[in-house]
Design a protein around this motif. Structure first.
Motif, short mmCIF file in Angstrom:
data_model
loop_
_atom_site.label_atom_id
_atom_site.label_comp_id
_atom_site.label_asym_id
_atom_site.label_seq_id
_atom_site.Cartn_x
_atom_site.Cartn_y
_atom_site.Cartn_z
N TYR A 23 0.84 -1.20 0.00
CA TYR A 23 0.00 0.00 0.00
C TYR A 23 0.88 1.26 0.00
O TYR A 23 1.92 1.29 0.65
N PRO A 24 0.44 2.34 -0.67
CA PRO A 24 1.23 3.57 -0.74
C PRO A 24 1.01 4.49 0.44
O PRO A 24 0.53 5.63 0.30
N CYS A 25 1.37 4.00 1.63
CA CYS A 25 1.20 4.79 2.85
C CYS A 25 2.13 4.23 3.92
O CYS A 25 2.80 3.21 3.70
N GLY A 26 2.15 4.87 5.08
CA GLY A 26 3.03 4.44 6.15
C GLY A 26 2.83 2.97 6.48
O GLY A 26 1.71 2.50 6.66
N VAL A 27 3.94 2.23 6.59
CA VAL A 27 3.88 0.78 6.82
C VAL A 27 3.17 0.45 8.12
O VAL A 27 2.61 -0.64 8.27
N LEU A 28 3.16 1.39 9.06
CA LEU A 28 2.49 1.15 10.34
C LEU A 28 0.99 0.92 10.18
O LEU A 28 0.35 0.34 11.05
N THR A 29 0.43 1.36 9.06
CA THR A 29 -1.01 1.19 8.84
C THR A 29 -1.34 -0.14 8.15
O THR A 29 -2.51 -0.54 8.12
N HIS A 30 -0.35 -0.80 7.59
CA HIS A 30 -0.64 -1.92 6.68
C HIS A 30 -1.35 -3.11 7.31
O HIS A 30 -2.32 -3.62 6.73
N PRO A 31 -0.92 -3.61 8.48
CA PRO A 31 -1.67 -4.73 9.08
C PRO A 31 -3.12 -4.36 9.38
O PRO A 31 -4.02 -5.21 9.25
N THR A 32 -3.35 -3.11 9.78
CA THR A 32 -4.72 -2.67 10.08
C THR A 32 -5.55 -2.59 8.79
O THR A 32 -6.74 -2.94 8.79
N ILE A 33 -4.92 -2.16 7.69
CA ILE A 33 -5.62 -2.14 6.40
C ILE A 33 -6.01 -3.56 6.00
O ILE A 33 -7.15 -3.82 5.57
N ASP A 34 -5.07 -4.49 6.11
CA ASP A 34 -5.36 -5.89 5.76
C ASP A 34 -6.48 -6.45 6.61
O ASP A 34 -7.35 -7.18 6.13
N LEU A 35 -6.49 -6.11 7.92
CA LEU A 35 -7.55 -6.57 8.81
C LEU A 35 -8.89 -6.00 8.38
O LEU A 35 -9.90 -6.72 8.29
N MET A 36 -8.95 -4.71 8.09
CA MET A 36 -10.21 -4.10 7.68
C MET A 36 -10.72 -4.71 6.38
O MET A 36 -11.92 -4.99 6.24
N LEU A 37 -9.82 -4.96 5.44
CA LEU A 37 -10.22 -5.58 4.18
C LEU A 37 -10.81 -6.96 4.43
O LEU A 37 -11.83 -7.33 3.83
N LYS A 38 -10.20 -7.70 5.31
CA LYS A 38 -10.69 -9.04 5.66
C LYS A 38 -12.10 -8.95 6.28
O LYS A 38 -13.01 -9.70 5.90
N LEU A 39 -12.28 -8.01 7.22
CA LEU A 39 -13.58 -7.88 7.89
C LEU A 39 -14.67 -7.44 6.91
O LEU A 39 -15.80 -7.95 6.94
N VAL A 40 -14.33 -6.49 6.04
CA VAL A 40 -15.31 -5.97 5.09
C VAL A 40 -15.74 -7.05 4.10
O VAL A 40 -16.93 -7.21 3.80
N ILE A 41 -14.78 -7.80 3.57
CA ILE A 41 -15.09 -8.82 2.57
C ILE A 41 -15.82 -10.00 3.20
O ILE A 41 -16.85 -10.46 2.69
N GLU A 42 -15.31 -10.50 4.32
CA GLU A 42 -15.91 -11.69 4.93
C GLU A 42 -17.32 -11.43 5.43
O GLU A 42 -18.16 -12.34 5.44
N ASN A 43 -17.58 -10.18 5.84
CA ASN A 43 -18.91 -9.84 6.36
C ASN A 43 -19.74 -9.03 5.37
O ASN A 43 -20.84 -8.58 5.70
N ASN A 44 -19.20 -8.86 4.16
CA ASN A 44 -19.89 -8.13 3.10
C ASN A 44 -20.46 -6.80 3.60
O ASN A 44 -21.63 -6.48 3.38
N ILE A 45 -19.59 -6.03 4.25
CA ILE A 45 -20.03 -4.76 4.83
C ILE A 45 -20.06 -3.68 3.75
O ILE A 45 -19.08 -3.45 3.04
N LYS A 46 -21.19 -3.02 3.65
CA LYS A 46 -21.37 -1.94 2.67
C LYS A 46 -21.21 -0.60 3.37
O LYS A 46 -21.52 -0.47 4.57
N PRO A 47 -20.75 0.42 2.67
CA PRO A 47 -20.50 1.72 3.30
C PRO A 47 -21.70 2.28 4.05
O PRO A 47 -21.55 2.82 5.16
#
Length: 478
Positions: free
Chosen positions: A292-316
């Protein structure tokens, strides 16, 4: 080893780190680089080339390129993003370094030291690669193998200095990719210029005085300029030293040397156990190529959010609030609660997680001002907050830990923990195919499809090139 103490630092009173750096730069050969280090180094080099292109049309690079053209001078090297325009070597290096860090997408050094908060560790590729690529053009023809050796020499010097320095350096507010990156750039340029003996020591003294960059400029155009200046300053130190300019010959050592003044000292045990190239830092502890094109400190949290959004089909429209729990190692540097532009977004958990909720990705497009400033992004960010978690803090900084709680409008909660080795790091690296795909993503909209494939081919075959200037030519859009 005796330790000299003063009000500023703890340093070995017989330290000879400056001499050790100079010896390594002068004596290291391509044949001494382990096969695995060559393999990883080629991946980092290819990743860096893509980042040069990605940043070449970024506003920061455009401004410093325009300034370089106004200054003019000897046509030593191509000016990135400006066709056949050539400029003096230090200016070419400045623009390359600024562009390479413009998207905050460049690789990150890894450490196993629990005292080393992640921000202390440098982005090791762009400073030495910028310096090597610009210097190789001035000295053309330089073989691809010689350019690669110079790049790897700078990479190793940069990482070892960063690894040995106390974490006070980062905690005081220094930006390691700017400060330590200067030594990486110097080492790369000095290797190609074939500096030896006192000229290497003098150049290191110059680099120590040039090294600068403070964290208050994170989230602004000045942060990528830090890396551009590191490349420029490292090259300038090498050129001055080559002409006989003098400096202190032990500028990394002693109570007024770089380690003491900027870092509070060095970790003696690590210095005694390690040496330059023993092991090569690019292999052990390793390097992280960013997804991801941002601070590496955010990357595990981004991956976690992507996992939660996809697995639970969360819409905005289903999201009521999001709370992100983390420790000080993440919350202090990732400091913008609501990003108002793409630069701030790189240091905002609210921004990067909003991208995931809205688009299920956080790539080059999501980090453009038009998207960050859109009504949907501003609204989603306002629904998110960060919270310091003492329990996470107590676990230490060996991993980039966080926890997310998503509260949906129907009253249900979706939760998860990021407590894994992050994607892109040595224990969970991007595949070669993913690195190549990232390069294509970086170049999209700047180079044509044919030019992109040409760049990948040239970068991948760097060791077979008779003239490394070919790499610089493939970076330029027609």
């Amino acid at each position: 080893m005796a330790i000299q103490r003063n009000q500023y630092a703890e340093v070995p009173d017989d330290s000879r780190i400056t001499a050790a750096v100079a010896t390594f730069i002068e004596e290291v050969t391509f044949q001494q680089i382990p096969t695995e280090a060559v393999r990883i180094g080629k991946r980092c080099l290819l990743d860096g080339l893509g980042l040069f292109v990605a940043g070449s049309d970024h506003e920061t690079a455009r401004i410093v390129a325009a300034m370089a053209m106004e200054q003019g001078g000897a046509g030593d090297a191509l000016l990135l993003g400006q066709g056949a325009q050539r400029v003096p070597l230090p200016l070419a290096a400045r623009v390359l370094g600024t562009a390479g860090h413009a998207h905050d997408w460049d690789d990150s050094q890894v450490s196993k030291d629990p005292d080393h908060v992640y921000g202390l560790l440098t982005h090791p590729t762009i400073p030495p690669l910028s310096a090597a690529l610009a210097t190789a053009q001035k000295l053309a023809p330089v073989s691809g193998q010689d350019l690669f050796l110079a790049f790897m020499t700078g990479f190793e010097v940069e990482c070892k200095i960063s690894e040995w320095m106390f974490s006070q350096h980062y905690k005081r507010g220094f930006h390691s990719s700017a400060t330590v990156g200067t030594f990486g750039a110097f080492a790369a340029a000095a290797k190609l210029l074939d500096l030896k003996g006192d000229k290497l020591l003098n150049g290191l003294g110059l680099a120590a005085s040039f090294a600068s960059g403070i964290r208050c400029n994170f989230g602004t155009m000045t942060k990528p300029l830090h890396v551009g200046r590191a490349a420029e300053n490292g090259v300038t130190a090498a050129l001055l030293a080559a002409k006989g300019f003098t400096a202190d010959k032990s500028a990394l050592d002693g109570p007024w040397g770089f380690f003491a003044v900027q870092g509070g000292g060095v970790t003696v045990a690590k210095m005694e156990a390690e040496g330059f190239g023993a092991p090569w830092s690019i292999v052990d502890p390793g390097v992280s190529i960013k997804p991801y094109p941002c601070g590496v400190l955010t990357h595990p949290t981004i991956d976690l959010m992507l996992k939660l959004v996809i697995e639970n089909n969360i819409k905005p429209e289903e999201v009521e609030t999001v709370t992100i729990f983390a420790g000080s190692n993440i919350l202090n540097p990732i400091r913008y609660p609501i990003a108002t532009n793409h630069l701030e977004a790189k240091f905002s958990l609210q921004a990067v997680l909003s991208m995931i909720v809205l688009n299920r990705k956080a790539g080059k497009i999501e980090f453009e001002d038009g998207f960050v400033q859109s009504e949907q992004m501003q609204s989603m960010q306002s629904r998110m907050k960060t919270s310091f978690d003492p329990a996470i803090e107590a676990l230490g900084f060996d991993k980039m830990r966080s926890r997310i709680v998503i509260s949906k409008k129907d009253g249900t909660l979706v939760e998860g923990n990021a407590d894994v080795r992050y994607r892109g790091g040595p224990e969970n690296p991007l595949t070669d195919e993913e690195v190549t795909a990232k390069v294509r993503n970086c170049c999209e909209g700047v180079l044509s499809a044919h030019e992109i494939e040409r760049l990948i081919a040239v970068g991948s075959s760097v060791l077979e090139l008779d003239d490394a200037s070919e790499i610089a030519r493939t970076l330029q859009s027609r």
